[in-house]
Design a protein around this motif. Structure first.
Motif, PDB file in Angstrom:
ATOM      1  N   GLU A   1     -59.981  39.473 -20.653  1.00 38.46           N
ATOM      2  CA  GLU A   1     -60.586  39.708 -21.475  1.00 38.46           C
ATOM      3  C   GLU A   1     -61.058  37.936 -20.922  1.00 38.46           C
ATOM      4  N   MET A   2     -60.578  37.802 -22.018  1.00 36.77           N
ATOM      5  CA  MET A   2     -60.810  35.614 -22.085  1.00 36.77           C
ATOM      6  C   MET A   2     -60.803  34.742 -20.378  1.00 36.77           C
ATOM      7  N   PHE A   3     -59.217  35.845 -19.853  1.00 34.19           N
ATOM      8  CA  PHE A   3     -58.852  35.555 -18.414  1.00 34.19           C
ATOM      9  C   PHE A   3     -60.190  35.361 -17.427  1.00 34.19           C
ATOM     10  N   ASN A   4     -61.022  36.490 -17.468  1.00 34.72           N
ATOM     11  CA  ASN A   4     -62.043  36.964 -16.432  1.00 34.72           C
ATOM     12  C   ASN A   4     -63.146  35.645 -16.769  1.00 34.72           C
ATOM     13  N   LYS A   5     -63.072  35.206 -17.838  1.00 38.39           N
ATOM     14  CA  LYS A   5     -64.403  33.961 -18.126  1.00 38.39           C
ATOM     15  C   LYS A   5     -64.897  32.959 -17.863  1.00 38.39           C
ATOM     16  N   ILE A   6     -62.772  32.822 -17.606  1.00 40.40           N
ATOM     17  CA  ILE A   6     -62.704  31.088 -17.191  1.00 40.40           C
ATOM     18  C   ILE A   6     -63.262  31.149 -15.718  1.00 40.40           C
ATOM     19  N   ASP A   7     -63.328  30.276 -15.025  1.00 42.82           N
ATOM     20  CA  ASP A   7     -63.926  30.174 -13.309  1.00 42.82           C
ATOM     21  C   ASP A   7     -62.786  29.168 -12.870  1.00 42.82           C
ATOM     22  N   GLY A   8     -62.516  29.486 -12.052  1.00 38.75           N
ATOM     23  CA  GLY A   8     -61.330  28.710 -10.962  1.00 38.75           C
ATOM     24  C   GLY A   8     -60.161  29.677 -10.875  1.00 38.75           C
ATOM     25  N   ASP A   9     -59.832  28.798 -10.107  1.00 35.34           N
ATOM     26  CA  ASP A   9     -58.359  30.226  -9.592  1.00 35.34           C
ATOM     27  C   ASP A   9     -57.081  29.133 -10.107  1.00 35.34           C
ATOM     28  N   PHE A  10     -56.446  29.814 -11.661  1.00 33.44           N
ATOM     29  CA  PHE A  10     -55.677  29.420 -12.745  1.00 33.44           C
ATOM     30  C   PHE A  10     -54.746  31.357 -12.531  1.00 33.44           C
ATOM     31  N   ASP A  11     -54.259  31.069 -10.942  1.00 37.17           N
ATOM     32  CA  ASP A  11     -53.542  32.707 -11.523  1.00 37.17           C
ATOM     33  C   ASP A  11     -52.352  32.309 -12.155  1.00 37.17           C
ATOM     34  N   ASP A  12     -51.231  31.089 -11.172  1.00 35.35           N
ATOM     35  CA  ASP A  12     -50.439  30.626 -12.121  1.00 35.35           C
ATOM     36  C   ASP A  12     -50.252  30.573 -13.597  1.00 35.35           C
TER      37      ASP A  12
ATOM     38  N   ILE B   1     -49.726  33.647 -15.688  1.00 32.87           N
ATOM     39  CA  ILE B   1     -49.266  34.280 -15.617  1.00 32.87           C
ATOM     40  C   ILE B   1     -48.356  33.663 -16.852  1.00 32.87           C
ATOM     41  N   SER B   2     -47.565  32.687 -16.622  1.00 32.64           N
ATOM     42  CA  SER B   2     -47.155  31.271 -17.595  1.00 32.64           C
ATOM     43  C   SER B   2     -47.763  31.818 -19.060  1.00 32.64           C
ATOM     44  N   THR B   3     -48.793  31.751 -19.435  1.00 37.31           N
ATOM     45  CA  THR B   3     -49.632  31.543 -20.749  1.00 37.31           C
ATOM     46  C   THR B   3     -49.470  32.781 -20.965  1.00 37.31           C
ATOM     47  N   PHE B   4     -50.180  33.929 -20.241  1.00 37.03           N
ATOM     48  CA  PHE B   4     -49.467  35.438 -21.049  1.00 37.03           C
ATOM     49  C   PHE B   4     -48.181  35.881 -22.037  1.00 37.03           C
ATOM     50  N   LYS B   5     -46.618  35.095 -21.003  1.00 36.99           N
ATOM     51  CA  LYS B   5     -46.268  35.416 -21.295  1.00 36.99           C
ATOM     52  C   LYS B   5     -45.519  34.238 -22.732  1.00 36.99           C
ATOM     53  N   LEU B   6     -46.022  33.359 -22.781  1.00 36.60           N
ATOM     54  CA  LEU B   6     -46.235  32.253 -23.633  1.00 36.60           C
ATOM     55  C   LEU B   6     -46.701  33.086 -24.344  1.00 36.60           C
ATOM     56  N   GLY B   7     -47.341  33.693 -24.532  1.00 30.12           N
ATOM     57  CA  GLY B   7     -48.147  33.822 -25.632  1.00 30.12           C
ATOM     58  C   GLY B   7     -47.536  35.600 -25.952  1.00 30.12           C
TER      59      GLY B   7
ATOM     60  N   SER C   1     -59.245  27.524 -23.391  1.00 27.79           N
ATOM     61  CA  SER C   1     -59.468  28.962 -24.272  1.00 27.79           C
ATOM     62  C   SER C   1     -58.768  29.434 -24.161  1.00 27.79           C
ATOM     63  N   LEU C   2     -57.006  30.292 -23.031  1.00 27.78           N
ATOM     64  CA  LEU C   2     -56.876  30.505 -22.623  1.00 27.78           C
ATOM     65  C   LEU C   2     -55.550  30.181 -22.738  1.00 27.78           C
TER      66      LEU C   2
ATOM     67  N   LYS D   1     -51.552  46.034 -26.204  1.00 29.35           N
ATOM     68  CA  LYS D   1     -52.680  47.070 -25.486  1.00 29.35           C
ATOM     69  C   LYS D   1     -53.094  45.551 -26.284  1.00 29.35           C
ATOM     70  N   THR D   2     -53.942  45.763 -27.313  1.00 29.84           N
ATOM     71  CA  THR D   2     -55.152  44.944 -27.752  1.00 29.84           C
ATOM     72  C   THR D   2     -54.534  43.545 -27.461  1.00 29.84           C
ATOM     73  N   TYR D   3     -53.546  42.610 -27.522  1.00 32.73           N
ATOM     74  CA  TYR D   3     -53.614  41.448 -26.946  1.00 32.73           C
ATOM     75  C   TYR D   3     -53.461  41.399 -25.419  1.00 32.73           C
ATOM     76  N   SER D   4     -52.628  42.396 -24.464  1.00 35.73           N
ATOM     77  CA  SER D   4     -53.744  42.169 -23.186  1.00 35.73           C
ATOM     78  C   SER D   4     -54.616  42.685 -22.726  1.00 35.73           C
ATOM     79  N   ASN D   5     -55.792  43.471 -23.741  1.00 40.78           N
ATOM     80  CA  ASN D   5     -56.794  43.352 -22.885  1.00 40.78           C
ATOM     81  C   ASN D   5     -57.852  42.368 -23.682  1.00 40.78           C
ATOM     82  N   ARG D   6     -57.376  41.234 -24.694  1.00 44.05           N
ATOM     83  CA  ARG D   6     -58.340  40.000 -25.409  1.00 44.05           C
ATOM     84  C   ARG D   6     -58.241  38.845 -24.321  1.00 44.05           C
ATOM     85  N   TYR D   7     -56.367  39.074 -24.240  1.00 41.36           N
ATOM     86  CA  TYR D   7     -55.888  37.867 -22.653  1.00 41.36           C
ATOM     87  C   TYR D   7     -56.620  38.235 -21.823  1.00 41.36           C
TER      88      TYR D   7
END
Length: 156
Positions: free
Chosen positions: A100-111, A114-120, A79-80, A92-98
């Motif tokens: 919000e979804m990131f915080n709903k994902i369990d696990g350590d996926f910081d790397d 970072i990549s998917t935010f940029k690619l989005g 989903s991320l 701002k809207t994209y960042s907030n949406r992103y």
């Protein structure tokens, strides 16, 4: 206060944090727990048969079982990965949406985040170009970089 619709395990965790000093006093934990319940949950509690609960652990297990349908289900990483900035959407809207979804994902996926935010971001977006030349190694760095970019754009 627990209101049906929030995660029962999160509620118990918050309750345990507030009561940490008294965690060894089972009877007190059982007596205070109802004060953290909203109307629907209080009706459930009041309907418990007298003497049917012997410990705080049993009480929390019964609570979790009854309100299991309200449990938060973590979102899959996919989903991320599928998020991208929409045409006409502000950073701002994209960042907030992103986030919000990131915080709903369990696990350590910081790397991955970072990549998917940029690619989005659209290829021509200034922030994406800026991030391409910058080595970002943590979520904090990324958020700081996004905030700096927004401030620069707002000043123009």
């Amino acid at each position: 206060m627990y209101n049906k619709g929030t995660d029962p395990m999160e509620h118990i965790s918050h309750f345990n944090q507030r009561m940490a000093v008294h965690s060894k006093n089972e009877s007190l934990m059982c007596k205070v727990f109802p004060s953290s319940l909203g109307l629907v949950a209080m009706r459930w509690f009041d309907s418990l048969r007298a003497g049917s609960i012997d410990s705080f652990k049993e009480l929390t297990q019964a609570f979790e079982s009854h309100f299991i349908t309200c449990s938060r289900v973590p979102q899959p990483l996919a989903s991320l990965l599928s998020l991208s900035m929409r045409e006409g959407e502000t950073l701002k809207t994209y960042s907030n949406r992103y986030w919000e979804m990131f915080n709903k994902i369990d696990g350590d996926f910081d790397d991955v985040a970072i990549s998917t935010f940029k690619l989005g971001l659209p290829v021509e977006h200034g922030l994406r170009k800026s991030l391409t030349g910058k080595l970002v190694t943590s979520i904090h760095q990324l958020i700081d970089w996004i905030d700096k970019y927004k401030r620069v754009k707002e000043d123009q």
